[in-house]
Design a protein around this motif. Structure first.
Motif, short mmCIF file in Angstrom:
data_model
loop_
_atom_site.label_atom_id
_atom_site.label_comp_id
_atom_site.label_asym_id
_atom_site.label_seq_id
_atom_site.Cartn_x
_atom_site.Cartn_y
_atom_site.Cartn_z
N ALA A 43 54.85 4.77 -54.80
CA ALA A 43 55.36 5.04 -53.45
C ALA A 43 54.26 4.86 -52.40
CB ALA A 43 55.93 6.46 -53.38
N LEU A 44 53.06 5.35 -52.71
CA LEU A 44 51.96 5.28 -51.75
C LEU A 44 51.45 3.86 -51.56
CD1 LEU A 44 49.93 8.49 -52.70
CD2 LEU A 44 51.58 8.19 -50.85
N PHE A 45 51.50 3.06 -52.61
CA PHE A 45 50.97 1.69 -52.54
C PHE A 45 52.07 0.66 -52.81
CE2 PHE A 45 47.62 4.54 -54.02
CZ PHE A 45 46.69 4.40 -52.99
N ARG A 46 53.26 0.96 -52.33
CA ARG A 46 54.43 0.14 -52.63
C ARG A 46 54.26 -1.30 -52.16
NH1 ARG A 46 59.26 -1.13 -49.99
NH2 ARG A 46 61.04 -1.45 -51.41
N LYS A 100 53.76 -6.98 -53.36
CA LYS A 100 53.17 -8.27 -52.98
C LYS A 100 52.64 -9.00 -54.20
CE LYS A 100 49.74 -10.33 -49.89
NZ LYS A 100 48.68 -10.06 -48.87
N HIS A 101 52.12 -8.23 -55.15
CA HIS A 101 51.55 -8.82 -56.38
C HIS A 101 52.30 -8.28 -57.59
CE1 HIS A 101 48.20 -10.18 -53.88
NE2 HIS A 101 48.12 -8.94 -53.41
N PHE A 102 53.62 -8.38 -57.54
CA PHE A 102 54.45 -7.74 -58.55
C PHE A 102 54.13 -8.23 -59.97
CE2 PHE A 102 58.20 -7.92 -61.30
CZ PHE A 102 58.48 -6.57 -61.41
N ALA A 110 50.73 -6.95 -61.13
CA ALA A 110 50.72 -5.50 -61.32
C ALA A 110 51.52 -5.11 -62.57
CB ALA A 110 51.29 -4.81 -60.08
N TYR A 111 52.67 -5.73 -62.75
CA TYR A 111 53.52 -5.41 -63.90
C TYR A 111 52.81 -5.77 -65.20
CZ TYR A 111 57.60 -5.61 -67.01
OH TYR A 111 58.49 -5.43 -68.05
N ASN A 135 54.26 3.03 -64.76
CA ASN A 135 54.06 2.13 -63.62
C ASN A 135 54.84 0.83 -63.81
OD1 ASN A 135 52.43 3.73 -62.06
ND2 ASN A 135 50.50 2.82 -62.75
N ALA A 136 54.74 0.26 -65.00
CA ALA A 136 55.44 -1.00 -65.26
C ALA A 136 56.95 -0.82 -65.12
CB ALA A 136 55.09 -1.52 -66.65
#
Length: 808
Positions: A60-63, A68-70, A73-74, A128-129
């Motif tokens: 939520a804080l760094f949504r 942008k780099h889904f 990040a995933y 997270n993923a």
């Protein structure tokens, strides 16, 4: 890496990751139970699961950054999960401390904190993923279905692996499958061949560990570690199963001797023995079978030998045969027909095959008939009657005395179990139960009042005439007779006890002067407590007794729970006087987990997100109603899942298989419900779909509460595969409907305030952790029926909050 395509949705990698993450949670609990203790594993893993809630905060804080780099990040979170799942456990093995010091040494808290920091990471990365995939707002029902179904399949696969592989090898496989999930994600996101090749190369990394890293470092405070300190002692075999890691130890220089409660008057020495440990503790023994059975005479000097001196016995049943001490005792007394029930087939394999020459192929002897079932399951399916039903010592003395088993359900010591035992006794048959001596008395009184209550439910007018109890220096034995005890049997009881210096606790007509002669206590405490339980003041005495000794039932099967919450403060104040052994570790762990989860969730999840959204977001949705909705969903889902797992466990008579079948069914059918919820919302709208699902859950829950026990009673004698099918049919409709509310809520958020999806994910994850612990606490105090009722009411609260959450 290439830019994300419009419809790149990682269904397959997400399902694989979810199955791997749940398998990791279960195997981590297993491994931690081996290197430390089960109660400590419960605390550490419960706190580490807060990673699911913390992930919601981060997302939520760094949504914007994550979206942008889904793809990066995933993929990175899956890789980090795979690596930390393996490496963090290896590091944790080197954090050694005595968990009992937590009550008086503040430094010991650093050990717990170190474990938390290590194990929160894998769960954080897996969450997270999953949260990233859900927060994109694309096909949420199908994604959540992949998440749930993957977890369900992971549970079934893990059960199979536990029979085939060592727990640490399973951990390596989990890390490997995690890396495979990352590789599959590279195809789902259409990454370049370079990245696919790099990911393919690292899949084998978990298997390149040095051999020294694969050896489990067991706590020096566990029985196995302490036994291995004896000169020349060594491990000669190790086998794994879902029921525990079995370790056989030989001591050629210093003989191992295991005869719990052996009379100090015994003139005989036990034969050679091998130690048998379960999960590094709970020592049992495999005894050498001598040429002459008379050489087993030492077994006649245990309190458990009493029933063999009361009457001639022809056919007996031993529940929990284990290493075979009770079988040898029966053979010494020349019993012609001995039925041996042992739930763990690996124990029978070790005793009868692997060390068959040593044990005399005990389970294959003509007199012995082995049955690989749990005790109640076997009796439920049997129509036989026995002259004696014997329940062996089922737990280790140290663990029993310190309350490590307070969290463990035990359906062998309930009123319903005693009724079943009595129905399978011959007219003059005996039920014999041996337990450890605990001071002040709590184990023996609870056993006595449970038996007394069971006799009353069978319309026996004078139940006190059907009971006798004796006490040695370490064990007590309670005998329950289907008929009344005769004067001849009372005379035999007195003779047996006097010759072995065992104290009489109770028999019909006992006088106070007959008690507390040999194993002297300051007062005849056991006798005094038993007489109060037989008096008209019984209920008042139980209510005011310092320990919880209420009769145990199938609804509240926590026989080893004795600590009253109102007495914790008084016991702690007297810690300097040595009172801390009265604390039950299992129950304290429940309270500590609840406290730490509440504080941790508030500080790490709710506060940061609350201030962030109050400051940056103006939404048409009430944040309070949103919190209530997703929080209650997490609590209610766990309540129903856990409560029904326990209810079906007794019905299926195979606790491990029952838990696996029920858990997998809940997850798989909930996943199917989630997949279908998208179609339902498109036809009936979010509010209509949710009303249908919640009211269906509520109605089914009420029906199950009212009629499930009746159905179980009428079908419990059916073959296992039929009962398993019935279980699936019962679980399926409720679990299917339970899969609707969460994706329906996320879908509504996606239309109104998509930025709140990560927060909802975090709140639900946090509530799930809290719900699992809270369900156990409620079950201890009010029973599993109360857990189900509470879960149904909480679902109604979720429905009301959803109806209002669209209005700020």
């Amino acid at each position: 890496m290439k830019r994300d395509k419009a419809l790149q949705i990682p269904f397959l990698s997400l399902g694989l990751l979810s199955g791997t993450a749940l398998a990791y949670e279960i195997i981590l609990m297993k491994l931690f139970s081996i290197i430390q203790f089960h109660h400590l594993a419960f605390l550490v893993i419960s706190l580490a699961l807060l990673g699911y809630g913390i992930s919601g905060t981060l997302l939520a804080l760094f949504r914007k950054v994550f979206h942008k780099h889904f793809s990066l990040a995933y993929l990175l979170n899956i890789l980090l999960f795979a690596f930390t799942a393996l490496i963090d456990f290896i590091i944790a093995e080197h954090i050694q401390f005595n968990p009992e010091e937590l009550l008086w040494e503040r430094e010991a808290l650093l050990g717990i904190f170190g474990y938390f920091l290590l194990f929160v990471l894998p769960f954080l990365f897996a969450a997270n993923a999953t949260g990233l995939a859900l927060s994109r707002g694309r096909r949420i029902p199908r994604l959540y279905a992949a998440d749930m179904m993957g977890a369900g399949i992971g549970t079934l696969v893990l059960l199979t692996l536990l029979y085939l592989l060592h727990p640490f090898s399973i951990l390596q496989w989990i890390a490997t499958v995690g890396l495979i999930a990352a590789y599959i994600a590279s195809w789902e996101f259409s990454l370049s061949r370079f990245w696919k090749f790099q990911l393919l190369l690292i899949i084998l990394l978990p298997w390149l560990l040095p051999n020294s890293w694969r050896t489990l470092s067991i706590s020096p405070y566990k029985g196995l570690s302490q036994t291995l300190q004896i000169k020349d002692t060594r491990i000669i075999e190790e086998l794994s199963s879902p029921l525990g890691l079995l370790t056989v130890v030989k001591s050629p220089s210093v003989p191992l001797r295991y005869a719990p409660g052996l009379s100090l008057e015994c003139p005989f020495e036990p034969p050679e023995q091998l130690a048998l440990f379960t999960d590094g503790d709970n020592m049992n023994a495999i005894t050498y079978f001598p040429e002459k059975v008379e050489e087993l005479a030492y077994l006649d000097y245990l309190t458990s030998a009493l029933p063999y001196h009361l009457n001639p016995l022809q056919k007996i049943l031993i529940i929990g045969a284990g290493g075979g001490a009770d079988l040898l005792q029966a053979l010494y007394h020349k019993i012609p027909s001995i039925h041996a029930v042992e739930y763990n087939p690996m124990v029978v394999k070790i005793v009868d095959r692997d060390f068959g020459e040593f044990s005399g192929h005990l389970y294959s002897r003509e007199e012995i008939h082995p049955h690989l079932l749990d005790g109640r399951g076997f009796l439920t399916l049997s129509s036989e009657q026995y002259d004696l039903i014997n329940l062996s010592l089922m737990d280790a003395f140290g663990g029993s005395a310190s309350g490590l088993y307070a969290l463990s359900e035990n359906y062998l010591y309930t009123i319903e179990a005693f009724r079943l035992y009595l129905m399978h006794l011959s007219k003059q048959g005996y039920l014999s139960i041996t337990r450890w001596v605990k001071l002040p008395p709590r184990d023996a009184p609870k056993l006595f009042i449970t038996a007394l209550t069971a006799l009353k439910t069978l319309q026996i007018a004078e139940p006190g005439k059907h009971l006798v109890m004796i006490r040695g220096w370490q064990t007590t034995t309670l005998i329950v007779k289907r008929g009344t005890f005769s004067q001849r049997e009372i005379t035999a009881l007195k003779k047996f006890s006097k010759e072995r210096s065992f104290d009489l606790v109770y028999y019909p007509g006992i006088e106070p002067k007959e008690t507390n002669h040999y194993n002297l206590l300051a007062k005849p405490f056991f006798y005094e407590v038993i007489m109060k339980l037989l008096s008209s003041e019984r209920e008042r005495f139980i209510a005011h007794y310092p320990f919880d000794i209420k009769p145990t039932t199938d609804n509240q099967p926590y026989f080893n729970h004795f600590l009253k919450i109102e007495n914790i403060g008084d016991i702690y104040k007297l810690r300097g006087a040595g009172s801390l052994y009265l604390m039950e570790w299992g129950y304290l762990i429940i309270l500590a987990t609840l406290l730490f989860t509440l504080i941790g969730g508030f500080l790490m999840i709710l506060l940061p997100l609350f201030f962030q959204h109050r400051r940056e977001l103006k939404t048409p949705i009430s944040l309070l109603k949103l919190v209530i909705y997703f929080f209650t969903l997490g609590i209610a889902f766990m309540f129903l899942e856990i409560a029904f797992m326990h209810r079906f466990s007794l019905y299926l008579s195979h606790p491990i298989f029952a838990a696996s079948i029920t858990l997998s069914a809940f997850l798989l059918f909930a996943g199917a419900g989630s997949a279908f919820s998208g179609y339902a919302v498109s036809r009936f709208g979010s509010a209509g779909t949710l009303r249908f699902a919640v009211m269906g859950i509520f109605i089914l829950g009420i029906i199950y509460l009212l009629f499930l026990d009746i159905l179980f009673h009428r079908t419990i004698t059916l073959p296992f595969y039929i009962k398993a099918t019935i279980t699936l049919f019962l679980v399926a409709p409720m679990a299917f409907l339970m899969g609707f509310p969460f994706p329906t809520g996320l879908g509504a958020l996606d239309h109104k305030a998509a930025s709140l999806i990560p927060w909802a994910w975090g709140i639900n994850g946090y509530a799930s952790v809290l719900g699992a612990t809270l369900a156990t606490w409620i079950a201890i105090h009010w029973g599993f029926s109360s857990v189900i009722a509470a879960g149904l009411i909480i679902y109604l609260v979720a429905l009301v909050s959803f109806a209002k959450k669209m209005r700020k």
